[in-house]
Write an enzyme that holds these catalytic residues in place. Sequence first.
Site, short mmCIF file in Angstrom:
data_model
loop_
_atom_site.label_atom_id
_atom_site.label_comp_id
_atom_site.label_asym_id
_atom_site.label_seq_id
_atom_site.Cartn_x
_atom_site.Cartn_y
_atom_site.Cartn_z
N ASP A 93 110.99 49.27 44.38
CA ASP A 93 111.30 48.53 43.15
C ASP A 93 112.88 48.16 43.07
OD1 ASP A 93 111.89 51.37 42.66
OD2 ASP A 93 110.48 51.52 40.91
N SER B 245 114.68 47.15 45.57
CA SER B 245 114.83 45.87 46.12
C SER B 245 114.40 44.72 45.27
CB SER B 245 113.92 46.18 47.58
OG SER B 245 114.85 47.24 48.27
N ARG C 284 108.66 59.60 57.26
CA ARG C 284 108.96 58.15 57.22
C ARG C 284 108.88 57.32 58.63
NH1 ARG C 284 113.95 57.60 53.50
NH2 ARG C 284 114.93 56.62 55.32
N ALA D 104 95.42 72.39 49.73
CA ALA D 104 96.45 73.27 49.50
C ALA D 104 96.27 74.11 47.97
CB ALA D 104 97.70 72.47 49.32
N SER E 288 95.34 83.01 53.69
CA SER E 288 96.51 82.16 53.73
C SER E 288 96.68 81.25 52.37
CB SER E 288 96.49 81.36 54.88
OG SER E 288 95.53 80.21 54.87
N ASP F 113 106.68 56.02 49.18
CA ASP F 113 106.44 57.05 47.93
C ASP F 113 105.37 56.40 46.99
OD1 ASP F 113 108.76 58.30 48.74
OD2 ASP F 113 110.11 56.66 47.55
N HIS G 187 112.19 63.74 57.03
CA HIS G 187 112.21 62.42 57.46
C HIS G 187 111.15 62.04 58.45
CE1 HIS G 187 116.00 62.41 55.31
NE2 HIS G 187 115.67 60.89 55.24
P1 ADP Z 1 114.00 50.72 47.25
O1 ADP Z 1 113.86 49.65 47.25
O2 ADP Z 1 113.15 51.65 48.15
O3 ADP Z 1 113.51 51.29 45.66
P2 ADP Z 1 116.84 51.20 46.30
O4 ADP Z 1 116.47 51.59 45.00
O5 ADP Z 1 117.94 52.05 47.12
O6 ADP Z 1 115.46 51.32 47.22
O7 ADP Z 1 117.16 49.84 46.44
C1 ADP Z 1 117.40 49.05 47.63
C2 ADP Z 1 118.59 48.05 47.59
O8 ADP Z 1 118.19 47.11 46.39
C3 ADP Z 1 119.79 48.59 46.67
O9 ADP Z 1 120.65 49.23 47.97
C4 ADP Z 1 120.69 47.48 46.44
O10 ADP Z 1 121.19 46.54 47.57
C5 ADP Z 1 119.28 46.73 45.92
N1 ADP Z 1 119.19 46.91 44.47
C6 ADP Z 1 118.84 47.88 43.97
N2 ADP Z 1 118.76 47.88 42.66
C7 ADP Z 1 119.16 46.59 42.14
C8 ADP Z 1 119.69 46.02 40.82
N3 ADP Z 1 119.25 46.34 39.82
N4 ADP Z 1 120.08 44.59 41.00
C9 ADP Z 1 120.38 44.03 42.36
N5 ADP Z 1 120.07 44.70 43.32
C10 ADP Z 1 119.61 45.91 43.42
O1 F6P Z 2 112.26 56.13 49.14
C1 F6P Z 2 111.56 56.68 50.49
C2 F6P Z 2 112.52 58.17 50.59
O2 F6P Z 2 112.05 58.84 51.80
C3 F6P Z 2 112.04 59.25 49.45
O3 F6P Z 2 110.80 59.67 49.35
C4 F6P Z 2 113.31 59.99 49.54
O4 F6P Z 2 113.74 60.65 48.27
C5 F6P Z 2 114.18 59.32 50.09
O5 F6P Z 2 113.68 58.05 50.35
C6 F6P Z 2 115.33 59.83 51.11
O6 F6P Z 2 116.30 58.84 51.20
P1 F6P Z 2 117.46 59.13 52.59
O7 F6P Z 2 116.72 58.53 53.91
O8 F6P Z 2 118.21 58.31 52.02
O9 F6P Z 2 117.54 60.56 52.41
#
Ligand code: ADP
Ligand code: F6P
Length: 322
Positions: free
Chosen positions: A104, A106, A253, A187, A216, A128, A250
């Site tokens: 979200d 991105s 991932r 679990a 366990s 996630d 990780h």
């Molecule tokens: P994800 O997309 O997995 O939620 P992030 O929250 O780290 O991961 O966002 C990824 C990238 O999207 C950020 O590093 C930034 O480049 C861009 N981004 C995040 N929030 C905003 C925002 N409010 N406005 C513009 N770009 C954003």
């Molecule tokens: O958003 C994916 C995720 O793997 C989350 O589950 C975790 O909190 C985060 O990214 C870890 O980020 P990084 O790779 O920067 O440690």
Amino acid sequence: MIKKIGVLTSGGDAPGMNAAISAVVKSAISKGIEPYVVREGYKGLINKWIEKVDLSFASDIIARGGTVIGSARFPEFKEESVRKVAVENLKEMGIEALVVIGGDGSYQGAEKLTNLGINCIGLPGTIDNDIVSSDYTIGFDTALNTVVRSIDQIRDTMQSHSRCCVVEIMGNGCGDLTLYGSIATGAEVFSTKESFLTEDQICEQVTMLAKAGRRSVIVAVAEQLYDSHALAKKIEKASGYVTRATVLGHIQRGGSPTAMDRYLAINAGIFAVEKLVEGKGGLYIGMSENKLVARDINSTLNMPKPDKTEEYEKTKKINLSI
Ligand code: ADP
Ligand code: F6P
């Protein structure tokens, strides 16, 4: 009709991102549109790390984990002056539209780029499963299977030695990997932000199982809630089980995407290109009731999280039964 489309991956990587990239590239070519990849997410837009690709690029990446074009977190993109440079760079290269694969955060960048004249469509790429308006995200199924395989393996050795193990699972504030993983492995105790147990409550539950003679115990916890190693010590003291902690980290991932993640990624990639060809932007693609949907990015950012309390309660009850 647009002539050039770009695709980028942003935020944490997720298995299935390559399958989505492949579908975007192939769909574009099938419609006579030139496909471009942007390396390292939004950072690549600023640095012009943008290159034209062909069918050979897209042909053998579907099964690969991670993202072959790189991903990055680039907080500077929140500034309009930085986004304007991205728009200038894209316009200079004649790229009129973008597919953004990420979470979200991105999406917010994609929405803002659309407002500056570059139509963007977001695809839900994150392990996630926290894009509330999509039933599943690309990467969730693969990560979930990794979690399940890991807990099953931990269970084998806990069972042999009659021990307890705390297993810490990713999710960045969303408990789905922990909830679904706990359902799939039985679990005994689990805790997430949405259905939180205090350390004392966890110790009480494990102690109750010890008294009932359970051989366990798996305690599955979402990341960022406890210090798992300290929690293991506390459980050991309270329950008498020798208790270990494993932070899955990780490993969740990576890996080749499951069939379901590939299916979602490829169909969503095809759909995204169709929407861009129709001249649409500011949309994200989600999966709702087994159908692909395209909705306003704004609407997904403000949607309430689905309430899974009933699922939590029912599973907790049967997994804890003695
Ligand atoms: P994800 O997309 O997995 O939620 P992030 O929250 O780290 O991961 O966002 C990824 C990238 O999207 C950020 O590093 C930034 O480049 C861009 N981004 C995040 N929030 C905003 C925002 N409010 N406005 C513009 N770009 C954003
Ligand atoms: O958003 C994916 C995720 O793997 C989350 O589950 C975790 O909190 C985060 O990214 C870890 O980020 P990084 O790779 O920067 O440690």
